[in-house]
Design a protein around this motif. Structure first.
Motif, mmCIF file in Angstrom:
data_model
loop_
_atom_site.group_PDB
_atom_site.id
_atom_site.type_symbol
_atom_site.label_atom_id
_atom_site.label_comp_id
_atom_site.label_asym_id
_atom_site.label_seq_id
_atom_site.Cartn_x
_atom_site.Cartn_y
_atom_site.Cartn_z
ATOM 1 N N VAL A 220 12.689 -5.933 -19.851
ATOM 2 C CA VAL A 220 13.572 -6.013 -21.024
ATOM 3 C C VAL A 220 14.315 -4.681 -21.216
ATOM 4 O O VAL A 220 15.513 -4.670 -21.488
ATOM 5 C CB VAL A 220 12.770 -6.419 -22.287
ATOM 6 C CG1 VAL A 220 13.654 -6.371 -23.531
ATOM 7 C CG2 VAL A 220 12.180 -7.815 -22.109
ATOM 8 N N VAL A 221 13.604 -3.592 -21.007
ATOM 9 C CA VAL A 221 14.245 -2.270 -21.148
ATOM 10 C C VAL A 221 15.374 -2.127 -20.115
ATOM 11 O O VAL A 221 16.460 -1.640 -20.420
ATOM 12 C CB VAL A 221 13.196 -1.146 -20.966
ATOM 13 C CG1 VAL A 221 13.875 0.205 -20.811
ATOM 14 C CG2 VAL A 221 12.250 -1.122 -22.159
ATOM 15 N N ALA A 222 15.112 -2.594 -18.900
ATOM 16 C CA ALA A 222 16.119 -2.469 -17.831
ATOM 17 C C ALA A 222 17.280 -3.443 -18.013
ATOM 18 O O ALA A 222 18.283 -3.343 -17.318
ATOM 19 C CB ALA A 222 15.458 -2.701 -16.480
ATOM 20 N N GLY A 223 17.133 -4.382 -18.927
ATOM 21 C CA GLY A 223 18.190 -5.371 -19.145
ATOM 22 C C GLY A 223 18.143 -6.523 -18.154
ATOM 23 O O GLY A 223 19.027 -7.382 -18.142
ATOM 24 N N PHE A 236 6.151 0.084 -28.385
ATOM 25 C CA PHE A 236 6.292 1.446 -28.917
ATOM 26 C C PHE A 236 6.594 2.451 -27.809
ATOM 27 O O PHE A 236 7.336 3.412 -28.016
ATOM 28 C CB PHE A 236 5.031 1.857 -29.686
ATOM 29 C CG PHE A 236 5.004 1.305 -31.086
ATOM 30 C CD1 PHE A 236 6.036 1.585 -31.972
ATOM 31 C CD2 PHE A 236 3.964 0.505 -31.530
ATOM 32 C CE1 PHE A 236 6.028 1.074 -33.277
ATOM 33 C CE2 PHE A 236 3.939 0.002 -32.821
ATOM 34 C CZ PHE A 236 4.971 0.277 -33.695
ATOM 35 N N LEU A 237 6.007 2.206 -26.651
ATOM 36 C CA LEU A 237 6.287 3.097 -25.507
ATOM 37 C C LEU A 237 7.782 3.112 -25.208
ATOM 38 O O LEU A 237 8.377 4.166 -24.982
ATOM 39 C CB LEU A 237 5.556 2.589 -24.267
ATOM 40 C CG LEU A 237 4.156 3.122 -23.980
ATOM 41 C CD1 LEU A 237 3.632 2.506 -22.695
ATOM 42 C CD2 LEU A 237 4.205 4.638 -23.833
ATOM 43 N N ALA A 238 8.381 1.922 -25.203
ATOM 44 C CA ALA A 238 9.811 1.813 -24.902
ATOM 45 C C ALA A 238 10.646 2.416 -26.023
ATOM 46 O O ALA A 238 11.649 3.099 -25.775
ATOM 47 C CB ALA A 238 10.175 0.355 -24.687
ATOM 48 N N LEU A 239 10.228 2.171 -27.260
ATOM 49 C CA LEU A 239 10.972 2.719 -28.402
ATOM 50 C C LEU A 239 10.950 4.246 -28.367
ATOM 51 O O LEU A 239 11.963 4.906 -28.608
ATOM 52 C CB LEU A 239 10.358 2.223 -29.707
ATOM 53 C CG LEU A 239 10.743 0.795 -30.123
ATOM 54 C CD1 LEU A 239 9.871 0.327 -31.287
ATOM 55 C CD2 LEU A 239 12.228 0.724 -30.527
ATOM 56 N N ASP A 240 9.789 4.814 -28.056
ATOM 57 C CA ASP A 240 9.668 6.271 -28.001
ATOM 58 C C ASP A 240 10.529 6.866 -26.893
ATOM 59 O O ASP A 240 10.955 8.017 -26.976
ATOM 60 C CB ASP A 240 8.202 6.676 -27.767
ATOM 61 C CG ASP A 240 7.353 6.404 -28.993
ATOM 62 O OD1 ASP A 240 7.935 6.131 -30.067
ATOM 63 O OD2 ASP A 240 6.116 6.440 -28.882
#
Lengths: 346, 515
Positions: A220-223, A236-240
């Motif tokens: 999801v982070v990579a799109g 939270f890891l991704a948000l941070d």
């Protein structure tokens, strides 16, 4: 001609055996009195967070710990199954599980010892066993992780994402960890046939099933995917890290899915007194606060007095107060496991 | 687009969707058949590449040859778990692409194995010129049958060991398939274990694939035994066209980029942060060093013991297939003497069976065995772990031994041995040096290879290592499961470069001492 004797290989074997034995005697100290040997902890929680907590216990009590971490969903057998298989000669003294249903399974098999200590006393009923076979602490919540550059993070958008092109939606394999708990909740709410129907339909429309929640977050982070099911700690890891994502608690029948860590003493331990100290330590207010203030932001389940929590944990804590009681879900979990296993049986 | 074309496209798309859907939940029979077929495809494609690369390695014996070896072997030595981890985000959960990626990555990883196997296999007793001469005089059907017999005894028999090893390594594939979520029989059994399949049922299911591997392994060993032992001691320069050489170099570059480059780049991003974290945790560094030495010691011990046992298995097999008794059907050797030899050879080869079940089933069976009252006392000791590793490594050790130990002493070895017994100290020194190069060095590398396999095996370490003693690989998997790239990068660097550093430090001493 020199004989092809076993010289170098045998010498190498002897040296390696000496090193191995030396390391073993030094680490496990098998010849010492059982009371002075390290307490063996099987830990299914993320090593990055759990090790710090366990080392703090060592510092405070002077009791050495021997920790075995989990590798489930990557290749090997989960710790729950390892404890089951070691029932005749248990190695583990205390089991820190990162979810509840596996612990319930061990309890059902009579592999846990009851203990109602200080930690147990401070937990709400929903997060402890009535007889003290296990106690919950520091929970995670099942959430939608949404890439906000691809879609908006609201109920209707994720609903549409699932209903239309599921190939941009990711989830972890439902046979493992918190996704199994999630499926058990759905099985309990919808009934197994409806869940099976939904599962097959999502698969047919290309839902991406990946080995773990961490990978759901990465996709999801990579799109690569627009949204997916995961846990709060991954999100939270991704948000941070500053990723353009948002989280949306998953609700089933208006309630959130809150999955506590659980700690239990294994039947057959020779270190019951020390094991109890560790259970009390893990289910204590201090440990819950430590986990809440870590980058995993785990949700405290017991009373934390006047202590302040990070804002995002506080918000989650409010949502967690209205969550599904997971304790009656062991039959649903076993039904889901049996279905997923036999789905591909010969 | 016309209606018909649209309909055709829609049909193809539906078919692809249906196929992908089937790949998500395959039966054991389908997983087994697909694993076998995929291994055959990989073997068929990899074999000509292996032969071409092997010829490229043999072009000359100059100093650049060592670097060519590094270029060929590097992709196989790079840990599979890191390759799978790097490609999982792209392919996991997309059954079609995952299958294609898994097959491609497996192909790239098995080629070095095939190259080594091809170079180690003794040259055929039937030379190409003999075959050519026989072909010139084909008149009758009997001539043609004879030519076919020669062809089987020559080129085919020489190829079988390489083909067998390529097939077995591809068929045993587990980690890559599990991480990318491609179909494989070994991963199927793992998933079933999680779902609650009993050990007995799992072992029963695995009998088929194990027997298949055993047959292929036997075939490979028999073919090595049938080949001539007196391989040329001097490397003959092999001619290769410039285009072929350019293609091979392009292939190797691609192999490095895909198997080593991309996984390294994706992990390197987290390395500074991971190392920064690590240096602030002295206790963790101490633990990491301990795990490194424990994993290495267990692997060295198991590899050495497996190597020693393989010697006995190998000599039993060689005795069973020795010229006098079987191949030439010497009338003076009675069947009463041949049969016990075969039984003994086969009996010893059966020791390889547990290892062919794969480390998961082998580990579970040993957990069950060491939980029984008789063996319980040994359960929480290093014995089950080392035993598991020995059994796991034994089939590979037997095959390696078949290559490294010839049936009869080679001429060069004989001469080196003669030099060693010379009264002239200088000649003795030369003899020892030659003996090291010809005999000891290949064995050293074989044991090093076995150690490497044992060191990186997660399952035996996870299931069987005692408390207070574990391998660092277990923690690497924990980091992978939770997507901890920074910590994974740092600890992977230490755990993988550590043994290499130790080997680099020990190697000159070993060479000096032996030579």
């Amino acid at each position: 001609m020199p004989s092809r004797h076993a010289g170098p290989s045998a010498l190498l074997a002897v040296v390696a055996a000496l090193v191995l034995t030396g390391l073993w005697l030094n680490g496990a100290n098998p010849l010492a009195d059982p009371a002075s040997r390290p307490l063996v902890v099987y830990c299914a929680h993320d090593a990055v967070y759990s090790e710090e907590v366990l080392r703090e216990f060592e510092r405070q009590t002077g009791l050495p710990l021997d920790i075995r971490f989990d590798t489930e969903a990557t290749k090997s057998l989960g710790l729950v199954q390892l404890i089951e298989r070691e029932r005749q000669q248990p190695r583990c003294d205390v089991f820190w599980n990162n979810e509840l249903l596996g612990t319930l399974d061990l309890q059902k098999q009579g592999l846990l010892l009851p203990y109602q200590g200080d930690g147990w006393q401070r937990m709400p009923e929903q997060f402890r066993d009535a007889d003290g076979h296990w106690v919950g602490f520091g929970a995670r919540m099942r959430v939608w992780i949404v890439n906000t550059t691809a879609m908006s993070a609201d109920e209707s958008s994720v609903g549409w994402a699932l209903a239309l092109e599921a190939s941009r939606v990711a989830m972890a394999q439902p046979m493992f960890g918190t996704t199994l708990t999630h499926y058990a909740v759905m099985c309990d709410q919808l009934g197994l046939p409806t869940l099976q129907e939904l599962h097959r339909e999502l698969r047919r429309r290309g839902l991406r099933e990946v080995p773990g929640n961490g990978l759901v977050k990465d996709l999801v982070v990579a799109g690569t995917c627009d949204c997916g099911w995961t846990d709060t700690d991954d999100t939270f890891l991704a948000l941070d890290a500053g990723a353009p994502i948002a989280m949306l608690p998953i609700e089933v029948d208006g309630k959130t899915i809150v999955i506590p860590n659980t700690v239990a003493i294994i039947r057959g331990t020779q270190r019951e007194t020390d094991a109890r100290r560790l259970v009390d330590f893990l289910a204590s207010r201090e440990t819950e606060l430590r986990l809440a203030r870590s980058s995993a932001r785990q949700i405290p389940l017991g009373d934390i007095g006047d202590e302040s929590l990070p804002d995002d944990v506080e918000r989650l804590r409010l949502r967690a107060s209205h969550s599904i009681d997971l304790r009656p879900l062991l039959p649903a979990r076993n039904a889901v496991l049996e279905w997923l296993r036999t789905e591909s049986a010969p | 687009m016309t209606f018909a074309a649209a309909l055709g496209w829609s049909d193809i798309r539906n078919l692809a969707i249906a196929l992908e859907d089937r790949l998500r939940a395959v039966s054991f029979a389908a997983a087994l058949e697909w694993s076998g077929l995929r291994a055959v495809l990989i073997t068929v494609i990899a074999f000509p590449i292996c032969v071409a690369v092997a010829k490229w390695l043999q072009r000359d014996d100059g100093p650049r040859r060592r670097w060519r070896w590094v270029a060929v072997l590097g992709p196989f030595l790079f840990p599979e778990l890191l390759v799978g981890y790097a490609y999982a985000p792209q392919y996991a959960g997309r059954p079609g692409p995952a299958e294609a990626a898994c097959a491609a990555l497996m192909l790239l990883r098995v080629v070095p194995v095939g190259v080594v196997a091809w170079l180690l296999t003794p040259t055929s007793m039937v030379t190409p010129s003999a075959l050519y001469c026989r072909r010139l005089s084909l008149r009758t059907w009997r001539d043609r049958v004879d030519w076919l017999r020669l062809w089987f005894a020559g080129p085919v028999t020489s190829a079988i060991p390489t083909l067998s090893l390529l097939w077995i390594v591809s068929f045993q594939q587990f980690e890559l398939a599990a991480l990318i979520r491609a179909v494989s029989w070994s991963d199927w059994l793992f998933v079933q274990q999680v779902g609650g399949l009993s050990l007995a049922a799992s072992l029963q299911a695995a009998i088929g694939p194990v027997v298949g591997q055993f047959v292929v392994l036997m075939l490979g060993i028999a073919a090595v035994a049938q080949s001539a032992d007196d391989a040329p001691a001097v490397i003959t320069p092999v001619h290769q066209s410039q285009v072929t050489r350019a293609l091979i170099v392009a292939y190797l570059v691609e192999q490095w980029v895909i198997v080593i480059g991309w996984p390294t780049v994706s992990l390197a991003a987290g390395l500074p942060a991971g190392l920064q974290q690590l240096v602030t945790q002295p206790l963790r560094m101490q633990g990491l060093a301990r795990e490194l030495f424990a994993g290495l010691a267990a692997a060295v011990l198991a590899a050495s013991v497996a190597w020693l046992i393989a010697r006995s298995v190998g000599s039993a097999v060689r005795t069973a297939t020795s010229d006098g008794s079987v191949r030439t059907a010497d009338p003076t050797v009675s069947s009463d003497r041949i049969l016990p030899r075969w039984r003994s050879g086969l009996g010893q080869l059966l020791l390889c069976l547990p290892g062919l079940f794969g480390s998961l089933l082998l580990g579970l069976a040993l957990v069950a065995a060491f939980q029984t009252p008789m063996l319980r006392v040994l359960y929480n000791t290093p014995v089950p772990w080392v035993l598991g590793l020995i059994l796991y490594l034994l089939p590979r050790a037997v095959l390696l031994r078949a290559w490294v130990d010839p049936r009869r002493p080679r001429t060069a070895e004989f001469l080196a041995a003669q030099l060693m017994t010379s009264s002239d100290p200088q000649q003795q020194r030369h003899g020892r040096r030659l003996w090291w190069r010809l005999v000891e060095e290949p064995r050293f590398f074989a044991v090093a290879g076995l150690t490497y396999w044992g060191y990186l095996d997660l399952t035996t370490a996870y299931l069987l290592s005692p408390t207070g003693l574990t391998s660092g690989v277990v923690r690497l998997y924990n980091f992978m499961h939770f997507g901890r790239t920074a910590a994974l990068s740092a600890e992977a660097a230490v755990l993988l470069l550590g043994p290499l550093a130790i080997a680099a430090a020990v190697w000159p001493l070993v060479q000096k001492g032996r030579a």
